[in-house]
Design a protein around this motif. Structure first.
Motif, mmCIF file in Angstrom:
data_model
loop_
_atom_site.group_PDB
_atom_site.id
_atom_site.type_symbol
_atom_site.label_atom_id
_atom_site.label_comp_id
_atom_site.label_asym_id
_atom_site.label_seq_id
_atom_site.Cartn_x
_atom_site.Cartn_y
_atom_site.Cartn_z
ATOM 1 N N ARG A 130 0.830 -1.205 0.000
ATOM 2 C CA ARG A 130 0.000 0.000 0.000
ATOM 3 C C ARG A 130 0.866 1.257 0.000
ATOM 4 O O ARG A 130 0.576 2.224 -0.721
ATOM 5 C CB ARG A 130 -0.917 -0.016 1.230
ATOM 6 C CG ARG A 130 -1.690 1.271 1.458
ATOM 7 C CD ARG A 130 -2.474 1.229 2.751
ATOM 8 N NE ARG A 130 -2.908 2.551 3.175
ATOM 9 C CZ ARG A 130 -3.507 2.813 4.333
ATOM 10 N NH1 ARG A 130 -3.755 1.836 5.184
ATOM 11 N NH2 ARG A 130 -3.867 4.049 4.646
ATOM 12 N N LEU A 131 1.932 1.247 0.782
ATOM 13 C CA LEU A 131 2.807 2.409 0.888
ATOM 14 C C LEU A 131 3.396 2.785 -0.472
ATOM 15 O O LEU A 131 3.434 3.961 -0.849
ATOM 16 C CB LEU A 131 3.929 2.114 1.887
ATOM 17 C CG LEU A 131 4.879 3.263 2.231
ATOM 18 C CD1 LEU A 131 4.140 4.355 2.989
ATOM 19 C CD2 LEU A 131 6.052 2.751 3.060
ATOM 20 N N SER A 132 3.837 1.783 -1.240
ATOM 21 C CA SER A 132 4.436 2.049 -2.554
ATOM 22 C C SER A 132 3.394 2.556 -3.538
ATOM 23 O O SER A 132 3.665 3.481 -4.326
ATOM 24 C CB SER A 132 5.077 0.766 -3.095
ATOM 25 O OG SER A 132 6.091 0.309 -2.230
ATOM 26 N N PHE A 133 2.189 1.974 -3.521
ATOM 27 C CA PHE A 133 1.138 2.415 -4.437
ATOM 28 C C PHE A 133 0.767 3.872 -4.163
ATOM 29 O O PHE A 133 0.637 4.682 -5.087
ATOM 30 C CB PHE A 133 -0.093 1.516 -4.299
ATOM 31 C CG PHE A 133 -1.240 1.914 -5.185
ATOM 32 C CD1 PHE A 133 -1.264 1.539 -6.518
ATOM 33 C CD2 PHE A 133 -2.296 2.670 -4.691
ATOM 34 C CE1 PHE A 133 -2.312 1.921 -7.354
ATOM 35 C CE2 PHE A 133 -3.350 3.045 -5.511
ATOM 36 C CZ PHE A 133 -3.356 2.671 -6.845
ATOM 37 N N GLU A 134 0.595 4.211 -2.895
ATOM 38 C CA GLU A 134 0.197 5.578 -2.549
ATOM 39 C C GLU A 134 1.307 6.580 -2.841
ATOM 40 O O GLU A 134 1.039 7.741 -3.151
ATOM 41 C CB GLU A 134 -0.226 5.638 -1.086
ATOM 42 C CG GLU A 134 -1.534 4.886 -0.829
ATOM 43 C CD GLU A 134 -1.988 4.949 0.622
ATOM 44 O OE1 GLU A 134 -1.177 5.344 1.487
ATOM 45 O OE2 GLU A 134 -3.152 4.601 0.884
ATOM 46 N N LYS A 135 2.545 6.133 -2.770
ATOM 47 C CA LYS A 135 3.656 7.024 -3.114
ATOM 48 C C LYS A 135 3.625 7.373 -4.599
ATOM 49 O O LYS A 135 3.955 8.486 -5.004
ATOM 50 C CB LYS A 135 4.992 6.353 -2.760
ATOM 51 C CG LYS A 135 6.211 7.223 -3.007
ATOM 52 C CD LYS A 135 7.478 6.527 -2.553
ATOM 53 C CE LYS A 135 8.703 7.415 -2.783
ATOM 54 N NZ LYS A 135 9.956 6.741 -2.346
#
Length: 336
Positions: A130-135
């Motif tokens: 999730r962190l990478s997608f939102e970044k």
């Protein structure tokens, strides 16, 4: 000559969309940049391009699972092809991506590359935290009523599910420790709400550096009954994993890891989704998207299918009696 060249391009484009993960599919990688796919005619399958960045076993398992789901329940609504970016980048001067009605980026690197192709069509990411997608994309919300064109099935698990696992494997725990870095400190409110709803107290430690990680963990674990490992590029990463595991074990605090690898290394348990499970859900989502007309993607979401793994040797050393992994999965709401 122009007519002949157009015919050749048309045949190559059609072959690329229709081939499976094979040498024939990779032969399509020299295509020139093509315009976005035209809307298919009524009854014509939607073209779905699965984009990977390397030939790893996990990707093969995911591809096989997607194909299995589409064959079993897709009713011909979607046609799958595979594009390997690692093959294309080795000596290919043209970095174009063939046209498709839907792109599925497998992993963070493939997502980052496809994100540069603005306006190329809907993009769905899988096997991405999730962190990478939102970044890369923000929260993936639709804007001004326009169809959502960016979405994901996250790699990580929802906090509710992870905290429920703590209650099952360490039922006497009331204080849950979690170490976060600058990238994940925004999760504190969500974690706190999920913990409070389960009668747990969240003990969050936000670090700006991992220079004194063991000292920070000593303070955190001395006031925690269990620890939840949230993947973080600064704190809970591959380089620091052994320090965290050893420190938690020294304090005799059960650690809920983020993957089977952490459980094999010494975490008590983990809830996770296999590539096959992600592939099954992806096949279902693609079918629903295609049958609905291939327009709006669903909101980004955590995986629907999951499994639980337990290190029974660690459980024994901590004096914990734990149910079977199958029973734990069922109690968390997992489906076969």
């Amino acid at each position: 000559m122009i007519g002949v060249r157009s015919a050749l391009l048309s045949r190559r484009s059609r072959a690329c969309r229709e081939t499976r993960f094979s040498a024939a599919a990779l032969a399509c990688l020299g295509l020139l940049l093509l315009p976005a796919a035209h809307p298919p005619l009524a009854g014509e399958p939607r073209s779905v391009m699965l984009v990977i960045d390397q030939k790893e076993a996990v990707y093969r398992h995911l591809i096989e699972s997607v194909e299995r789901e589409l064959r079993a329940n897709g009713n011909g609504a979607a046609r799958l092809s595979v594009l390997d970016l690692s093959e294309r980048n080795r000596g290919a001067t043209d970095r174009a991506v063939p046209a498709a009605d839907l792109y599925v980026a497998v992993g963070t690197q493939a997502t980052a590359e496809l994100a540069q192709l603005a306006g190329r069509g809907p993009l769905l990411s899988v096997l991405i935290p999730r962190l990478s997608f939102e970044k890369i994309f923000g929260n993936g919300e639709a804007v001004n009523g326009r169809p959502r064109s960016r979405s994901a099935i996250y790699l990580d698990q929802p906090f509710d599910r992870q905290l429920d696992l703590i209650r099952l494997v360490a039922p006497d725990s009331s204080r849950v420790g979690v170490a976060l870095g600058p990238s994940t400190n925004g999760y504190v409110d969500d974690l706190s709400r999920a913990a409070t709803a389960r009668g747990l107290r969240l003990n969050a430690q936000v670090l700006s550096s991992d220079a004194n990680l063991v000292r920070a963990l000593d303070g955190l674990l001395s006031d925690s009954d269990a620890m939840l490992g949230i993947i973080d590029p600064l704190v809970f990463n591959r380089a620091n994993a052994q320090k965290i595991l050893l420190t938690a074990y020294r304090h005799r605090v059960p650690l809920i890891g983020a993957s089977p690898a952490y459980v094999r290394a010494g975490a008590l348990a983990a809830v996770y989704s296999t590539p096959e499970q992600i592939g099954r859900e992806l096949g279902e989502l693609v079918t629903q998207w295609a049958q609905a007309g291939g327009r709006d993607l669903p909101a980004p979401r955590y995986p629907r299918y999951f499994s639980v793994t337990v290190n029974h040797q660690v459980a024994s050393s901590l004096g914990l009696s734990i149910e079977s992994e199958e029973r734990l999965t069922q109690r968390l709401g997992g489906r076969p």
